[in-house]
Design a protein around this motif. Structure first.
Motif, PDB file in Angstrom:
ATOM      1  N   LEU A 169       0.838  -1.201   0.000  1.00  0.00           N
ATOM      2  CA  LEU A 169       0.000   0.000   0.000  1.00  0.00           C
ATOM      3  C   LEU A 169       0.875   1.254   0.000  1.00  0.00           C
ATOM      4  N   ARG A 170       0.569   2.161  -0.891  1.00  0.00           N
ATOM      5  CA  ARG A 170       1.264   3.451  -0.929  1.00  0.00           C
ATOM      6  C   ARG A 170       0.282   4.502  -1.425  1.00  0.00           C
ATOM      7  N   THR A 171       0.469   5.706  -0.990  1.00  0.00           N
ATOM      8  CA  THR A 171      -0.421   6.795  -1.380  1.00  0.00           C
ATOM      9  C   THR A 171       0.012   7.373  -2.724  1.00  0.00           C
ATOM     10  N   VAL A 172      -0.907   8.120  -3.337  1.00  0.00           N
ATOM     11  CA  VAL A 172      -0.572   8.819  -4.572  1.00  0.00           C
ATOM     12  C   VAL A 172       0.579   9.787  -4.319  1.00  0.00           C
ATOM     13  N   ALA A 173       0.558  10.449  -3.169  1.00  0.00           N
ATOM     14  CA  ALA A 173       1.630  11.387  -2.843  1.00  0.00           C
ATOM     15  C   ALA A 173       2.981  10.671  -2.827  1.00  0.00           C
TER      16      ALA A 173
ATOM     17  N   GLN B  63      -5.102   8.990  -1.548  1.00  0.00           N
ATOM     18  CA  GLN B  63      -5.641   7.809  -2.220  1.00  0.00           C
ATOM     19  C   GLN B  63      -4.542   6.756  -2.346  1.00  0.00           C
ATOM     20  N   LEU B  64      -4.933   5.488  -2.273  1.00  0.00           N
ATOM     21  CA  LEU B  64      -3.972   4.389  -2.274  1.00  0.00           C
ATOM     22  C   LEU B  64      -3.880   3.750  -3.657  1.00  0.00           C
ATOM     23  N   VAL B  65      -2.683   3.604  -4.176  1.00  0.00           N
ATOM     24  CA  VAL B  65      -2.457   2.987  -5.479  1.00  0.00           C
ATOM     25  C   VAL B  65      -2.449   1.476  -5.292  1.00  0.00           C
ATOM     26  N   ILE B  66      -3.436   0.785  -5.877  1.00  0.00           N
ATOM     27  CA  ILE B  66      -3.526  -0.665  -5.671  1.00  0.00           C
ATOM     28  C   ILE B  66      -3.414  -1.474  -6.961  1.00  0.00           C
TER      29      ILE B  66
ATOM     30  N   GLY C  32      -9.046   4.709   1.356  1.00  0.00           N
ATOM     31  CA  GLY C  32      -8.976   3.915   2.568  1.00  0.00           C
ATOM     32  C   GLY C  32     -10.035   4.262   3.598  1.00  0.00           C
ATOM     33  N   ALA C  33     -10.648   5.422   3.490  1.00  0.00           N
ATOM     34  CA  ALA C  33     -11.660   5.839   4.458  1.00  0.00           C
ATOM     35  C   ALA C  33     -13.064   5.430   4.062  1.00  0.00           C
ATOM     36  N   THR C  34     -13.342   5.359   2.755  1.00  0.00           N
ATOM     37  CA  THR C  34     -14.704   5.064   2.284  1.00  0.00           C
ATOM     38  C   THR C  34     -14.815   3.741   1.537  1.00  0.00           C
TER      39      THR C  34
ATOM     40  N   GLU D 138     -14.215   3.432  -1.645  1.00  0.00           N
ATOM     41  CA  GLU D 138     -14.493   3.704  -3.055  1.00  0.00           C
ATOM     42  C   GLU D 138     -13.249   3.450  -3.903  1.00  0.00           C
ATOM     43  N   VAL D 139     -13.471   2.962  -5.134  1.00  0.00           N
ATOM     44  CA  VAL D 139     -12.379   2.678  -6.060  1.00  0.00           C
ATOM     45  C   VAL D 139     -12.504   3.597  -7.274  1.00  0.00           C
ATOM     46  N   THR D 140     -11.414   4.256  -7.625  1.00  0.00           N
ATOM     47  CA  THR D 140     -11.391   5.173  -8.760  1.00  0.00           C
ATOM     48  C   THR D 140     -10.141   4.894  -9.593  1.00  0.00           C
ATOM     49  N   THR D 141      -9.969   5.662 -10.673  1.00  0.00           N
ATOM     50  CA  THR D 141      -8.754   5.557 -11.488  1.00  0.00           C
ATOM     51  C   THR D 141      -8.184   6.948 -11.724  1.00  0.00           C
ATOM     52  N   THR D 142      -6.912   6.986 -12.069  1.00  0.00           N
ATOM     53  CA  THR D 142      -6.262   8.239 -12.433  1.00  0.00           C
ATOM     54  C   THR D 142      -5.100   7.967 -13.361  1.00  0.00           C
ATOM     55  N   TYR D 143      -4.735   8.970 -14.126  1.00  0.00           N
ATOM     56  CA  TYR D 143      -3.486   8.963 -14.887  1.00  0.00           C
ATOM     57  C   TYR D 143      -2.470   9.786 -14.104  1.00  0.00           C
ATOM     58  N   PHE D 144      -1.303   9.216 -13.874  1.00  0.00           N
ATOM     59  CA  PHE D 144      -0.245   9.969 -13.205  1.00  0.00           C
ATOM     60  C   PHE D 144       0.379  10.947 -14.198  1.00  0.00           C
ATOM     61  N   LEU D 145       0.320  12.217 -13.883  1.00  0.00           N
ATOM     62  CA  LEU D 145       0.929  13.264 -14.695  1.00  0.00           C
ATOM     63  C   LEU D 145       2.111  13.810 -13.898  1.00  0.00           C
ATOM     64  N   HIS D 146       3.235  13.137 -14.008  1.00  0.00           N
ATOM     65  CA  HIS D 146       4.364  13.461 -13.143  1.00  0.00           C
ATOM     66  C   HIS D 146       4.911  14.871 -13.380  1.00  0.00           C
TER      67      HIS D 146
END
Length: 394
Positions: free
Chosen positions: A54-58, A76-79, A97-99, A101-109
Motif C-alpha cells: 500500500l502506498r499513497t498517490v503522494a 488515495q492508495l495505489v492498488i 482507505g476511508a470510504t 471507493e475505487v477510482t482511477t487516475t493517470y499519473f501526470l508526473h
C-alpha cells in the motif's frame, strides 16, 4: 502481505498490520484480509499491490511535493491498474482507505496539479464482481457460458442487457461508471458474427447485416466483370458479390467508379509512384486516407493497407469478412454513443473497441511485425485512439 493460490489463481491478501494506518474502512479491511484480490484479470491488475504494498498517490509521485496534488488525491492508495487491449496501461486504480471507493487516475508526473479521478466501483467487492463478469463474458464461461457457440443480434442484445443489469445492480443508485457501461455495450458486439464455415472466410456475418446497418442503397455489391484476373480467391469474390461492402464509413471509402484495379494498374499513369511488392496481385478496393490504399491480396484474400507516403504495406484485416465487421462495429458504436454517451470516457472506449475487434480479428490489432518493413502500426486501433479526429463520436 501474502499471496495464496486458489484454483490456480494467485490471490493477494493483506494483514491487519499491512493495512495500518492506510485503510480504516471496516468492510474494505475485511475484504483485503479475507477474500483478497486476484493478481491479474483481463481488465484489471493488482500486481502493483503485490510489488509495492500500500502506498499513497503522494508517495507514488516521487520527488514532487505532495501539496502540488489536488487535495482529494494525495491520500488515495495505489492498488493496481487497468489493462489495455495490448497490455498494461498507464491508468492506475486507486482505493479510498476511508470510504472503500475505487477510482482511477493517470499519473501526470510533470503536471500533478492536473491529475483527476474517475469512478470505477463503489467497493473492492463490487470491483472484483464487475471485472469477473467481464472476464466471463469474454471467455463465454460462468454466468455467460450459455452464449458459447451462439451468435447474432439477439445474442448481442441479451448478453449486453445481462451485463449492464449486473453493473446497474452493483452501482450506487444504478449509475454505472463509464468504464463498465461501455464494457457492457461494446464488448458483446464481438458476438455478432461467428467463425466462418459457410463463407470459408474468418467470419460468417448474419444475412443482410450491412444492409440493415448502413441501408441497402449504401452497400455496394460487385459483379464478376468488376474483378481483375488477379483476384483468384473465390471466397473473397463470393463475399464481394453477395454481401458487398458499404460505400463509405468514417475512415473508409470504396472505389466504385470503375472495375477494381490492381495496384499496378491504379498507378499506371504515374511512373514516379511507389508500388508495394507484388503490385500485380494486390487489388485496390478503396482508400482509408488520401495516401493510404486499402488492398486485398488476390491469391489469399488478406486485406492490407498500403501507405504511399511511407511506402509501407501493413496488415489491416484478416479478410473482407472481418473488414466488413470492422466497418459495422464503427458504425454501430456511433449509434450507441448517441444513446449511452460512450465517448464520455473516450480513451476507455477506444480500448474497448480494439478489444471487440481483436476478439474476432487478431490481425487487425496485433502489433507483431509480419515482415521486414512492417513497423507494427495498426490502422484501426490508431484511428480509435484519435480523439482529435472525432471518429468515434456520434
Amino acid at each position: 502481505m501474502g499471496a495464496t493460490d486458489t484454483a490456480g489463481t494467485s490471490v493477494i491478501t493483506l494483514t491487519e498490520t499491512d493495512l495500518d494506518p492506510y485503510v480504516t474502512h471496516g468492510p474494505t479491511r475485511r475484504w483485503l484480509t479475507g477474500p483478497g484480490l486476484p493478481g491479474v484479470g483481463a481488465l484489471v491488475t493488482f500486481e502493483a499491490l503485490r510489488a509495492d504494498g500500500l502506498r499513497t498517490v503522494a508517495d507514488a509521485t516521487g520527488d514532487h511535493p505532495a501539496d502540488l496534488l489536488p487535495a482529494g488525491l494525495r491520500d488515495q492508495l495505489v492498488i493496481g491498474g487497468l489493462i489495455g487491449a495490448e497490455g498494461p496501461r498507464t491508468e492506475s486504480v486507486l482505493l479510498d482507505g476511508a470510504t472503500g471507493e475505487v477510482t482511477t487516475t493517470y499519473f501526470l508526473h510533470d503536471r500533478p496539479g492536473l491529475m483527476d479521478r474517475r469512478r470505477l466501483a463503489p467497493s473492492l467487492e463490487k470491483l472484483v464482481r464487475f471485472a469477473t463478469a467481464a472476464d466471463e463474458l469474454a471467455a463465454l464461461r460462468g454466468q455467460f457460458a450459455a452464449y458459447a457457440g451462439r451468435f447474432g443480434p439477439e445474442v448481442v442484445d441479451r448478453a449486453s442487457a445481462q451485463l449492464l443489469a449486473l453493473y446497474e445492480a452493483g452501482s450506487d443508485g444504478g449509475e454505472v461508471p463509464p468504464f463498465w457501461r461501455l464494457t457492457a455495450v461494446i464488448r458483446p458486439l464481438a458476438l455478432m458474427a461467428g467463425p466462418g464455415t459457410r463463407s470459408e472466410l474468418a467470419l460468417d456475418l448474419p444475412p443482410r447485416l450491412l444492409d440493415e446497418e448502413f441501408g441497402a442503397r449504401a452497400v455496394v455489391r460487385f459483379e464478376d466483370v468488376d474483378f481483375p484476373a488477379a483476384l483468384t480467391h473465390e471466397p473473397t469474390r463470393r463475399f464481394l458479390r453477395e454481401a458487398g461492402l458499404p460505400e463509405e464509413c468514417v475512415w473508409f471509402f470504396l472505389d466504385t467508379d470503375a472495375p477494381l484495379p490492381t495496384m499496378a494498374e491504379h498507378v499506371a499513369d504515374d511512373p514516379a509512384a511507389a508500388l508495394p511488392p507484388r503490385a500485380d496481385s494486390l487489388i485496390r478496393l478503396g482508400y482509408l486516407l488520401e495516401d493510404t490504399s486499402l488492398v486485398v491480396d488476390g491469391a489469399t484474400g488478406a486485406v492490407l493497407a498500403w501507405s504511399e507516403a511511407e511506402a509501407v504495406l501493413r496488415p489491416l484485416n484478416a479478410d473482407v469478412s472481418t473488414l466488413a465487421f470492422t466497418l459495422w462495429l464503427i458504425h454501430r458504436e456511433r449509434s450507441l454513443d448517441a444513446v449511452h454517451d460512450l465517448t464520455e470516457a473516450y480513451d476507455q472506449l477506444a480500448d474497448a473497441m480494439s478489444r471487440a475487434l481483436a476478439a474476432v480479428d487478431r490481425t487487425a490489432c496485433d502489433p507483431a511485425p509480419v515482415g521486414p518493413t512492417d513497423d507494427g502500426r495498426r490502422y484501426w486501433p490508431q484511428m480509435f485512439e484519435d480523439e482529435a479526429g472525432g471518429g468515434l463520436y456520434a
